[in-house]
Write an enzyme that holds these catalytic residues in place. Structure first.
Site, short mmCIF file in Angstrom:
data_model
loop_
_atom_site.label_atom_id
_atom_site.label_comp_id
_atom_site.label_asym_id
_atom_site.label_seq_id
_atom_site.Cartn_x
_atom_site.Cartn_y
_atom_site.Cartn_z
N TYR A 99 0.85 -1.19 0.00
CA TYR A 99 0.00 0.00 0.00
C TYR A 99 0.89 1.25 0.00
O TYR A 99 0.60 2.22 -0.70
CB TYR A 99 -0.92 0.00 1.22
CG TYR A 99 -1.90 -1.15 1.21
CD1 TYR A 99 -3.06 -1.09 0.46
CD2 TYR A 99 -1.64 -2.31 1.93
CE1 TYR A 99 -3.96 -2.15 0.43
CE2 TYR A 99 -2.53 -3.38 1.91
CZ TYR A 99 -3.68 -3.29 1.16
OH TYR A 99 -4.56 -4.35 1.13
N ASN A 122 -12.50 -1.48 -4.92
CA ASN A 122 -12.31 -1.81 -6.33
C ASN A 122 -13.52 -2.60 -6.85
O ASN A 122 -13.81 -3.68 -6.33
CB ASN A 122 -11.03 -2.63 -6.49
CG ASN A 122 -10.86 -3.22 -7.87
OD1 ASN A 122 -11.40 -2.73 -8.85
ND2 ASN A 122 -10.10 -4.29 -7.95
N CYS A 130 -6.51 -5.96 -7.37
CA CYS A 130 -6.34 -5.50 -5.99
C CYS A 130 -5.76 -6.61 -5.11
O CYS A 130 -5.19 -6.31 -4.05
CB CYS A 130 -7.65 -4.97 -5.43
SG CYS A 130 -9.04 -6.09 -5.57
N HIS A 131 -5.84 -7.86 -5.54
CA HIS A 131 -5.27 -8.96 -4.77
C HIS A 131 -3.74 -8.90 -4.75
O HIS A 131 -3.12 -9.56 -3.92
CB HIS A 131 -5.75 -10.32 -5.32
CG HIS A 131 -5.38 -10.57 -6.74
ND1 HIS A 131 -6.11 -10.07 -7.81
CD2 HIS A 131 -4.35 -11.27 -7.29
CE1 HIS A 131 -5.54 -10.45 -8.93
NE2 HIS A 131 -4.47 -11.18 -8.65
N GLU A 157 -0.98 -17.15 -9.41
CA GLU A 157 -0.19 -16.30 -10.32
C GLU A 157 1.31 -16.57 -10.20
O GLU A 157 2.04 -16.39 -11.16
CB GLU A 157 -0.49 -14.83 -10.07
CG GLU A 157 -1.87 -14.40 -10.55
CD GLU A 157 -2.09 -12.91 -10.49
OE1 GLU A 157 -1.17 -12.14 -10.11
OE2 GLU A 157 -3.22 -12.48 -10.83
#
Length: 166
Positions: A99, A122, A130-131, A157
């Site tokens: 952040y 979001n 946003c993850h 991912e």
């Protein structure tokens, strides 16, 4: 007069996703039980028509065949929220940012809490990633779809997990 809204549902390894289009442009991707999810009745009539390409790209993403989405998006929010969401779109697949890093990139290093609040609102989960935002200490913090989903998306991912059903 506001633009017409439509919605559809698709299955994903992370549960059912509700896709919303405003004026024919993707404006929402919501998980079941997602925090800050608008009421279902605000999504307009059910019509899968506007979502063919979004569905194709989401299916390819979940099959690990797509790492970058290419869709027109309608991100409705405050100017600050839209700036945060635009910055989220720059985080590469499989990577994370804190952040604080996002706040600094936006030119306001003391705004990490505000970045977190905007991140949590979001409206287009998965596609606007946003993850991929984590705490300063590297720990997972907050996720509208729940921390287990966030961890599974990040593992997927990074190639250390699967997209098996949630």
């Amino acid at each position: 007069m506001s633009a017409t809204k439509h919605h559809s549902h698709i299955d994903s390894p992370y549960g059912t996703l509700t896709l919303v289009a405003t004026g024919g442009v993707l404006s929402g991707v919501y998980m079941t039980d997602q925090r800050h999810r608008p009421p279902q009745e605000s999504f307009g009539d059910r019509d899968p028509g506007p979502f063919a390409e979004a569905t194709r790209q989401l299916d390819a993403y979940f099959a690990a065949d797509l790492t970058e989405f290419d869709l027109p998006l309608r991100l409705d929010g405050t100017p600050f929220q839209r700036s945060v969401w635009a910055r989220l779109l720059t985080i590469p697949y499989g990577e994370t940012r804190t952040y604080g890093e996002l706040a600094e990139a936006l030119g306001n290093p003391s705004a990490s809490r505000a970045v977190g609040l905007a991140n949590g609102k979001n409206p287009i989960s998965v596609i606007v990633p946003c993850h991929r935002v984590i705490g300063a200490n590297g720990n997972l913090t907050g996720y509208g779809g729940g921390l287990p989903r966030k961890q599974r998306l990040l593992d997927f991912e990074r190639g250390t997990g699967t997209a098996a059903l949630f």
